[in-house]
Design an enzyme around this catalytic site. Structure first.
Site, mmCIF file in Angstrom:
data_model
loop_
_atom_site.group_PDB
_atom_site.id
_atom_site.type_symbol
_atom_site.label_atom_id
_atom_site.label_comp_id
_atom_site.label_asym_id
_atom_site.label_seq_id
_atom_site.Cartn_x
_atom_site.Cartn_y
_atom_site.Cartn_z
ATOM 1 N N TYR A 154 0.834 -1.209 0.000
ATOM 2 C CA TYR A 154 0.000 0.000 0.000
ATOM 3 C C TYR A 154 0.870 1.260 0.000
ATOM 4 O O TYR A 154 0.657 2.180 -0.802
ATOM 5 C CB TYR A 154 -0.894 -0.056 1.237
ATOM 6 C CG TYR A 154 -1.784 1.124 1.479
ATOM 7 C CD1 TYR A 154 -2.825 1.432 0.607
ATOM 8 C CD2 TYR A 154 -1.628 1.913 2.621
ATOM 9 C CE1 TYR A 154 -3.673 2.502 0.862
ATOM 10 C CE2 TYR A 154 -2.472 2.970 2.892
ATOM 11 C CZ TYR A 154 -3.496 3.267 2.009
ATOM 12 O OH TYR A 154 -4.331 4.321 2.258
HETATM 13 N N1 LIG Z 1 -9.448 5.556 5.903
HETATM 14 C C1 LIG Z 1 -8.204 5.802 6.228
HETATM 15 O O1 LIG Z 1 -7.784 5.628 7.366
HETATM 16 C C2 LIG Z 1 -7.260 6.326 5.178
HETATM 17 C C3 LIG Z 1 -6.004 6.765 5.621
HETATM 18 C C4 LIG Z 1 -5.106 7.244 4.676
HETATM 19 C C5 LIG Z 1 -5.455 7.287 3.338
HETATM 20 N N2 LIG Z 1 -6.674 6.855 2.947
HETATM 21 C C6 LIG Z 1 -6.966 6.920 1.513
HETATM 22 O O2 LIG Z 1 -8.162 7.635 1.321
HETATM 23 C C7 LIG Z 1 -8.851 7.128 0.173
HETATM 24 C C8 LIG Z 1 -10.283 6.787 0.551
HETATM 25 O O3 LIG Z 1 -10.250 5.847 1.611
HETATM 26 P P1 LIG Z 1 -11.578 5.368 2.373
HETATM 27 O O4 LIG Z 1 -11.179 5.061 3.755
HETATM 28 O O5 LIG Z 1 -12.706 6.292 2.097
HETATM 29 O O6 LIG Z 1 -11.833 3.970 1.609
HETATM 30 P P2 LIG Z 1 -13.159 3.073 1.473
HETATM 31 O O7 LIG Z 1 -14.208 3.537 2.419
HETATM 32 O O8 LIG Z 1 -12.723 1.646 1.512
HETATM 33 O O9 LIG Z 1 -13.619 3.421 -0.021
HETATM 34 C C9 LIG Z 1 -12.829 3.032 -1.093
HETATM 35 C C10 LIG Z 1 -13.507 3.470 -2.375
HETATM 36 O O10 LIG Z 1 -12.691 3.067 -3.484
HETATM 37 C C11 LIG Z 1 -13.522 2.450 -4.450
HETATM 38 N N3 LIG Z 1 -12.716 1.504 -5.238
HETATM 39 C C12 LIG Z 1 -11.924 0.510 -4.776
HETATM 40 N N4 LIG Z 1 -11.341 -0.135 -5.820
HETATM 41 C C13 LIG Z 1 -11.780 0.480 -6.948
HETATM 42 C C14 LIG Z 1 -11.557 0.298 -8.341
HETATM 43 N N5 LIG Z 1 -10.727 -0.651 -8.817
HETATM 44 N N6 LIG Z 1 -12.191 1.120 -9.204
HETATM 45 C C15 LIG Z 1 -13.016 2.074 -8.761
HETATM 46 N N7 LIG Z 1 -13.265 2.314 -7.468
HETATM 47 C C16 LIG Z 1 -12.670 1.519 -6.570
HETATM 48 C C17 LIG Z 1 -14.627 1.787 -3.655
HETATM 49 O O11 LIG Z 1 -15.747 1.555 -4.493
HETATM 50 P P3 LIG Z 1 -16.933 0.489 -4.158
HETATM 51 O O12 LIG Z 1 -17.101 0.463 -2.662
HETATM 52 O O13 LIG Z 1 -18.121 1.035 -4.884
HETATM 53 O O14 LIG Z 1 -16.508 -0.827 -4.691
HETATM 54 C C18 LIG Z 1 -14.876 2.847 -2.592
HETATM 55 O O15 LIG Z 1 -15.754 3.834 -3.091
HETATM 56 C C19 LIG Z 1 -8.037 5.917 -0.322
HETATM 57 O O16 LIG Z 1 -7.247 6.307 -1.402
HETATM 58 C C20 LIG Z 1 -7.197 5.558 0.882
HETATM 59 O O17 LIG Z 1 -5.985 4.932 0.503
HETATM 60 C C21 LIG Z 1 -7.593 6.375 3.826
#
Ligand SMILES: NC(=O)c1ccc[n+]([C@@H]2O[C@H](COP(=O)([O-])OP(=O)(O)OC[C@H]3O[C@@H](n4cnc5c(N)ncnc54)[C@H](OP(=O)(O)O)[C@@H]3O)[C@@H](O)[C@H]2O)c1
Length: 245
Positions: A154
């Site tokens: 990641y």
């Molecule tokens: N949450 C944290 O603690 C955290 C910390 C640091 C960085 N981030 C970053 O912030 C961003 C959002 O994270 P989040 O926590 O909101 O994640 P999340 O709730 O798991 O949501 C991930 C999203 O990505 C979509 N997705 C996954 N694979 C995909 C693909 N191949 N094509 C199109 N869409 C895809 C999913 O779509 P579906 O559900 O519709 O399949 C979902 O809408 C990410 O880039 C993550 O790395 C998060």
């Protein structure tokens, strides 16, 4: 103001925790929003319904972010619906965890495909199509600084996103389009909670000087600034994590 005169945004991953909060916030700020999702249509539709109920404009659109035809269609849908694209917020991503010694390389490939190729594909469309005055906001993670065990695949993928940020900002010279990356710390979403016992989540929250996890709304505040008034922040990676790390 007619339907093609206000600003519009594409939010990828709007079915996810952060993307949903970003979509709602940008809509509250007056932007028309195309809420992108992959498999979770109902969650994206719920966001769209919520925006419309509050008087905003929104639609949903599905597609794999690593598929250039699908993303070309996504941008085309936004242009068709809203007359152009001003803001692209690319939150879609995945985070499988494993120590490198145990990492399934097929999983590694999937992480790089979604997080690295997906960012390249979405950012390429944005570079070609975002209108002057616009903003591109990509997503990394504070893990690229914290460097915790288990996050190799990641963190490697998000390091690539950080590397792209200033390069793309410079490539867009003369376009009046900013490019920045938001790198959240632990943020309370399904991606963060998956596979973590409650005690570990409490421990992680306690490590922060604020004494809590980030919320999707904390991150949406940062995106809203980059998408709107913060024109003089460009080519930066912003570590939005409530602490100095
Ligand atoms: N949450 C944290 O603690 C955290 C910390 C640091 C960085 N981030 C970053 O912030 C961003 C959002 O994270 P989040 O926590 O909101 O994640 P999340 O709730 O798991 O949501 C991930 C999203 O990505 C979509 N997705 C996954 N694979 C995909 C693909 N191949 N094509 C199109 N869409 C895809 C999913 O779509 P579906 O559900 O519709 O399949 C979902 O809408 C990410 O880039 C993550 O790395 C998060």
């Amino acid at each position: 103001m007619n339907e093609h005169q206000s600003r519009s945004a594409i939010v990828t991953g709007a079915s996810g925790g952060i993307g949903r909060a970003v979509a709602l916030r940008l809509a509250a700020d007056g932007l028309a929003v195309l809420a992108h999702y992959s498999g979770n249509r109902e969650r994206a539709e719920k966001t769209v319904r919520q925006i419309r109920a509050a008087g905003g404009r929104a639609s949903s659109w599905a597609g794999d972010v690593a598929d250039e035809s699908a993303m070309d269609a996504l941008f085309g849908a936004a242009e068709e619906a809203f007359g152009g694209v001003d803001v692209v917020v690319h939150t879609a991503g995945i985070m499988p965890l494993a120590p490198l010694a145990e990492l399934d390389l097929d999983v590694f490939d999937q992480v790089q495909r979604t997080n690295v190729r997906g960012t390249a594909v979405v950012a390429q469309q944005a570079a070609r199509r975002v209108r002057p005055g616009g903003a591109v906001v990509l997503f990394s993670t504070s893990i690229t600084r914290l460097q915790s065990p288990g996050y190799a695949a990641y963190a490697m993928s998000k390091g690539a996103v950080e590397a792209l940020t200033l390069i793309l900002a410079r490539e867009l010279r003369g376009r009046d389009v900013t490019v920045n990356t938001v790198a959240p710390g632990p943020t309370d979403t399904p991606l963060f909670r998956e596979g973590k016992p409650a005690e570990l989540i409490d421990t992680i929250a306690g490590l922060n000087p604020m004494g809590r996890l980030g919320t999707p709304e904390d991150i949406a505040d940062v995106v809203a600034a980059l998408a709107g008034p913060a024109r003089w922040i460009n080519g930066q990676v912003l570590y939005a994590n409530g602490s100095a790390a």
